[in-house]
Design a protein around this motif. Structure first.
Motif, short mmCIF file in Angstrom:
data_model
loop_
_atom_site.label_atom_id
_atom_site.label_comp_id
_atom_site.label_asym_id
_atom_site.label_seq_id
_atom_site.Cartn_x
_atom_site.Cartn_y
_atom_site.Cartn_z
N LEU A 274 0.81 -1.22 0.00
CA LEU A 274 0.00 0.00 0.00
C LEU A 274 0.84 1.27 0.00
O LEU A 274 0.49 2.27 0.62
CB LEU A 274 -0.94 0.01 1.22
CG LEU A 274 -1.87 -1.21 1.35
CD1 LEU A 274 -2.50 -1.26 2.72
CD2 LEU A 274 -2.95 -1.18 0.29
N LEU A 275 1.97 1.24 -0.71
CA LEU A 275 2.91 2.35 -0.67
C LEU A 275 2.56 3.40 -1.73
O LEU A 275 3.24 3.56 -2.74
CB LEU A 275 4.33 1.84 -0.85
CG LEU A 275 4.80 0.84 0.21
CD1 LEU A 275 6.25 0.47 0.00
CD2 LEU A 275 4.59 1.39 1.63
N ILE A 276 1.47 4.11 -1.48
CA ILE A 276 1.01 5.19 -2.35
C ILE A 276 1.13 6.51 -1.59
O ILE A 276 0.58 6.67 -0.51
CB ILE A 276 -0.45 4.96 -2.80
CG1 ILE A 276 -0.57 3.63 -3.55
CG2 ILE A 276 -0.94 6.13 -3.65
CD1 ILE A 276 0.19 3.58 -4.86
N ILE A 277 1.84 7.47 -2.19
CA ILE A 277 2.03 8.79 -1.58
C ILE A 277 0.86 9.69 -1.96
O ILE A 277 0.46 9.76 -3.12
CB ILE A 277 3.34 9.42 -2.10
CG1 ILE A 277 4.54 8.52 -1.80
CG2 ILE A 277 3.54 10.81 -1.50
CD1 ILE A 277 5.79 8.93 -2.55
N LEU A 278 0.33 10.40 -0.97
CA LEU A 278 -0.65 11.46 -1.22
C LEU A 278 0.04 12.77 -0.87
O LEU A 278 0.11 13.15 0.30
CB LEU A 278 -1.90 11.24 -0.37
CG LEU A 278 -3.02 12.28 -0.52
CD1 LEU A 278 -3.58 12.28 -1.94
CD2 LEU A 278 -4.14 12.00 0.49
N PRO A 279 0.61 13.48 -1.84
CA PRO A 279 1.57 14.55 -1.54
C PRO A 279 1.01 15.95 -1.41
O PRO A 279 1.76 16.89 -1.12
CB PRO A 279 2.51 14.49 -2.75
CG PRO A 279 1.61 14.10 -3.89
CD PRO A 279 0.56 13.18 -3.29
N ASP A 280 -0.30 16.14 -1.63
CA ASP A 280 -0.79 17.51 -1.84
C ASP A 280 -1.32 18.20 -0.59
O ASP A 280 -1.77 19.34 -0.68
CB ASP A 280 -1.89 17.52 -2.91
CG ASP A 280 -3.18 16.84 -2.44
OD1 ASP A 280 -3.09 15.79 -1.77
OD2 ASP A 280 -4.26 17.35 -2.74
N THR A 281 -1.27 17.56 0.58
CA THR A 281 -1.87 18.17 1.77
C THR A 281 -1.31 19.56 2.01
O THR A 281 -2.05 20.50 2.34
CB THR A 281 -1.64 17.29 3.01
OG1 THR A 281 -2.03 15.94 2.72
CG2 THR A 281 -2.45 17.80 4.19
N TYR A 282 0.00 19.72 1.85
CA TYR A 282 0.65 21.02 2.02
C TYR A 282 1.43 21.44 0.77
O TYR A 282 2.42 22.14 0.86
CB TYR A 282 1.55 20.99 3.26
CG TYR A 282 0.79 20.59 4.50
CD1 TYR A 282 -0.34 21.30 4.91
CD2 TYR A 282 1.14 19.45 5.21
CE1 TYR A 282 -1.08 20.91 6.01
CE2 TYR A 282 0.40 19.05 6.32
CZ TYR A 282 -0.71 19.78 6.71
OH TYR A 282 -1.45 19.39 7.80
N GLY A 283 0.93 21.00 -0.37
CA GLY A 283 1.54 21.37 -1.64
C GLY A 283 2.46 20.29 -2.18
O GLY A 283 3.44 19.91 -1.52
N THR A 284 2.15 19.79 -3.36
CA THR A 284 2.90 18.67 -3.93
C THR A 284 4.36 19.02 -4.22
O THR A 284 5.27 18.25 -3.90
CB THR A 284 2.21 18.19 -5.23
OG1 THR A 284 0.94 17.64 -4.89
CG2 THR A 284 3.04 17.13 -5.93
N GLU A 285 4.60 20.19 -4.82
CA GLU A 285 5.97 20.52 -5.21
C GLU A 285 6.90 20.57 -4.01
O GLU A 285 8.01 20.01 -4.04
CB GLU A 285 5.99 21.84 -5.98
CG GLU A 285 5.37 21.73 -7.37
CD GLU A 285 5.74 22.91 -8.27
OE1 GLU A 285 6.60 23.72 -7.86
OE2 GLU A 285 5.17 23.00 -9.37
N GLY A 286 6.48 21.22 -2.93
CA GLY A 286 7.31 21.29 -1.74
C GLY A 286 7.49 19.94 -1.07
O GLY A 286 8.59 19.61 -0.59
N PHE A 287 6.42 19.16 -1.05
CA PHE A 287 6.50 17.83 -0.44
C PHE A 287 7.55 16.99 -1.16
O PHE A 287 8.40 16.35 -0.53
CB PHE A 287 5.14 17.15 -0.49
CG PHE A 287 5.15 15.75 0.06
CD1 PHE A 287 4.81 15.50 1.37
CD2 PHE A 287 5.50 14.67 -0.75
CE1 PHE A 287 4.84 14.21 1.90
CE2 PHE A 287 5.53 13.38 -0.25
CZ PHE A 287 5.19 13.15 1.07
#
Length: 429
Positions: A274-287
């Motif tokens: 289940l190794l799926i990243i959800l990167p947009d909580t605080y902005g995808t580019e910075g994450f």
């Protein structure tokens, strides 16, 4: 097959409660709940209903007594023996015993905690407070109850034949979408529980997708439907985890680390699955810019806000910069999808990454244009964690229209996570 129109016309509360089971929820909630149970079971969290579509005045449409009756029914539910056996013994994502015995013992004895309900300015204020593993399980049933009560209210004045025609038109509308998707090599899952028209309609949509798309339909987020239809339960994690971990941080440095600590705990919990990243909580580019190297080896990324094509391009460039082959990575699109957007994204990224789609509201609640004044059109209703241990939560997103939290905390989070100018995009349900 259930005659939905007749069931709607003849509704009997005890035959058709809106939420029929504690597993009439999304799979990711149970996966997250187990992780929270292990790592933060005593954290005190408050969830609150947020109606982004202010023109839908829910407190003027939905009777308070009916709402309380449905919510009280949800509080009476517990796992059945068959549901417990399915969770304990089924294989999910190729792994047997996804749910640990200690978590299952707790879940089998769990009842949802009390709720607080008030009316204000034509809207319902619905809040849930308590230990994180308990209150988090209110999110999906609370949304399902309110969405379906609104549907029932609109349909309560419709006659038997009018309802038959309504559902015939809605079925035709969905089937035309299915036929349009058939020529493409797509992988699609149902993500439509939280804003569905009704349980019976979601179940019908899943069956239609099974028949119409065959192996291209890979499963449903709804655990009860997955169990009854013997199909895959689909889901990983959501914004709730980084929002609450971040609220618990005691310094800016801890705040910056919090989204990565979420995924470190997740990796330990699921032992490489289940190794799926959800990167947009605080902005995808910075994450992605600040992400530790070990995250680049994960299976893929879910894109849930902002311009989906731009988000996928950002992910592809990041994988390349970390020495990974994007063609071996999975991109899951899950925000505001309908058939034309699915096809456009499939064409653009096929061969560049592996692609999957989590199709939500416009799969399970597309009654747009089918009744007078568009009274059954879907609307944007969410139930979010708003505080943890007395501290406010914040979500920035890749779309500032989805941001939430106190203004001063939003400004702080933008500074800590290096979020610059963002493009505002109309929120699609």
């Amino acid at each position: 097959m259930v005659d939905i129109a007749t069931r709607v016309y003849d509704h009997r509360w005890k035959i058709d409660p809106i939420v029929r089971s504690l597993v009439d929820t999304d799979f990711y909630k149970l996966l997250m709940c187990q992780s929270v149970f292990r790592n933060h079971r005593d954290t005190q969290v408050t969830f609150s209903l947020i109606n982004r579509s202010k023109q839908i005045r829910l407190a003027e449409l939905i009777d308070e007594g009916e709402l309380r009756e449905q919510l009280d029914h949800v509080r009476s539910l517990s796992l059945s023996r068959g549901e417990s056996t399915w969770l304990r013994g089924n294989t999910f994502y190729g792994k047997r015993q996804m749910f640990r015995p200690d978590f299952m013992e707790w879940f089998e004895g769990m009842r949802l905690p009390p709720y607080e309900l008030e009316k204000r300015d034509g809207q319902y204020e619905l809040t849930f407070e308590g230990n994180w593993p308990e209150v988090m399980l209110w999110e999906i049933p609370a949304l399902a109850v309110l969405m379906e009560l609104r549907s029932r209210r609109v349909q309560s004045t419709m006659g038997k034949f009018e309802l038959q025609v309504l559902y015939a038109r809605a079925m035709t509308k969905l089937w035309e979408k299915v036929e349009k998707l058939r020529p493409y090599d797509v992988r699609i899952a149902d993500f439509g529980t939280r804003r569905r028209h009704s349980f019976l309609w979601q179940d019908w949509c899943v069956q239609a997708m099974q028949e119409g798309l065959g192996d291209k339909f890979v499963g449903t987020s709804n655990c009860l439907i997955a169990m009854r239809r013997d199909i895959e339960a689909i889901g990983t994690n959501a914004h709730e985890l980084p929002m609450i971990y971040s609220a618990l941080a005691d310094s800016d440095e801890e705040l910056h680390r919090a989204p990565y600590q979420v995924l470190a705990d997740w990796q330990e919990e699921h032992e490489g699955n289940l190794l799926i990243i959800l990167p947009d909580t605080y902005g995808t580019e910075g994450f992605l810019r600040d992400a530790p190297d070990w995250l680049a080896s994960w299976t893929g990324i879910r894109i849930d806000s902002g311009d989906p094509a731009a988000g996928a391009e950002t992910a592809i460039n990041w994988w390349k910069s970390r020495g990974e082959d994007p063609r071996e990575k999975l991109v899951i699109f899950s925000d505001g999808l309908d058939v034309d957007k699915i096809i456009d994204l499939q064409k653009r990224f096929q061969g560049r990454v592996k692609i999957s789609f989590g199709w939500g509201t416009k799969l399970t609640n597309d009654f747009r244009g089918l009744v007078k004044d568009d009274a059954l059109a879907p609307f944007s209703l969410v139930c979010k964690a708003i505080s943890a241990n007395g501290r406010p939560t914040v979500k920035l997103s890749d779309n500032p229209a989805k941001a939430m939290g106190p203004a001063e905390e939003i400004a702080r989070y933008k500074r800590v996570f290096g979020v610059g100018a963002q493009e505002t995009i109309a929120v699609e349900v």
